[in-house]
Design an enzyme around this catalytic site. Structure first.
Site, PDB file in Angstrom:
ATOM      1  N   GLY A 187      46.818  44.165  41.519  1.00  0.00           N
ATOM      2  CA  GLY A 187      47.065  42.967  42.323  1.00  0.00           C
ATOM      3  C   GLY A 187      48.221  43.362  43.466  1.00  0.00           C
ATOM      4  CB  SER A 188      49.471  44.896  45.715  1.00  0.00           C
ATOM      5  OG  SER A 188      50.805  44.888  46.204  1.00  0.00           O
TER       6      SER A 188
END
Length: 219
Positions: A187-188
C-alpha cells in the site's frame, strides 16, 4: 489471475513460518485440539490476505494517446493545481491515488511513449496522505513523453507501511500505455502531474482501476 513475481519469495517464507507455527502448537500442546484448529484457521486467513495482496489480474488496455489512464488501483485523494518542483518546475494539475493494502499494487504507465526522465529518491516513510510525502518520502519520479510531445510525470511514493518500491524501467525506454512498470509492496500512493489544460475525468474519492480508469484527456 496470477501471482506477481514480487510476492513469490514472501509467500514461500510465510508458508514455511506458518507451517512451523502450526507444527510447534501440535508438538507442545498435543491434546489441545481447539488450539490446533484456531492456529490453522488464523494461518489460513493470514496467508490468504497476503496472497490476495500480490494478485496480478490480466487486463485489456484500450490505447489512446489523448487519454491518461490511472497508474494503479485505489482511490483518488488529491485533485489540485500545484507546483511540481523536481522536473517541470512550474504549475501542473496533480492527481493522487491512494492504494490500500487491499488494492492491486501493480503500477502501470498512464501514457505511452519515451521515458525522458527517471530518478529514485531515498527518503522518509511518512503516511502516504501526509502533504510532504510527495517530496520527502522514498519515491521514484518518471516522466513519459507521448507521441504528440506532451510530457506526463508519474511518481511512486512509499508510505509508513509500504517500504519496498520496485521499478522495471529506465530513461530512454519506450513504454506502451498501461504497461506494468513497477510495484509497491503493502500500500502507498501514486501522483500524476499533467499540463494545466488537461481535462480531468475523475473526482475526489472515486475508485480507480489501474490501466482502465481514465484520469484525464490531453489537449
Amino acid at each position: 489471475m496470477t501471482i506477481h513475481k514480487e510476492g513469490l519469495k514472501i509467500l514461500f517464507i510465510l508458508l514455511a513460518v506458518l507451517f512451523a507455527i502450526n507444527y510447534a502448537v501440535k508438538y507442545y500442546f498435543p491434546e489441545v485440539e481447539l488450539a490446533h484448529q484456531l492456529t490453522l484457521i488464523a494461518s489460513l486467513i493470514v496467508y490468504l490476505l497476503v496472497l490476495q495482496f500480490f494478485r496480478n489480474p490480466s487486463i485489456q488496455i484500450e490505447l489512446d494517446d489523448k487519454l491518461v489512464l490511472a497508474p494503479a488501483e485505489g482511490k483518488v485523494v488529491v485533485i489540485e493545481n500545484t507546483v511540481e518542483g523536481e522536473y517541470f518546475k512550474d504549475e501542473r494539475k496533480q492527481i493522487s491515488i491512494f492504494m490500500s493494502p487491499l488494492n492491486v499494487h501493480v503500477c502501470r504507465t498512464p501514457v505511452g511513449g519515451i521515458v525522458k526522465y527517471f530518478k529514485y529518491h531515498a527518503g522518509k516513510y511518512l503516511v502516504a496522505w501526509h502533504p510532504k510525502s510527495s517530496t520527502e518520502n522514498e519515491r521514484t519520479t518518471m516522466v513519459i513523453q507521448n507521441p504528440s510531445g506532451t510530457e506526463v510525470l508519474v511518481r511512486q511514493i512509499a508510505g509508513a507501511v509500504a517500504r519496498r518500491i520496485k521499478w522495471y524501467t529506465k530513461e530512454n525506454d519506450k513504454l506502451v500505455q498501461g504497461q506494468e512498470y513497477g510495484f509497491i509492496k503493502f500500500g502507498s500512493r501514486l501522483d500524476v502531474f499533467l499540463p494545466l489544460d488537461a481535462e480531468i475525468k475523475v473526482s475526489l474519492d472515486q475508485k480507480t482501476k489501474g490501466g482502465k480508469t481514465i484520469l484525464a484527456e490531453l489537449k
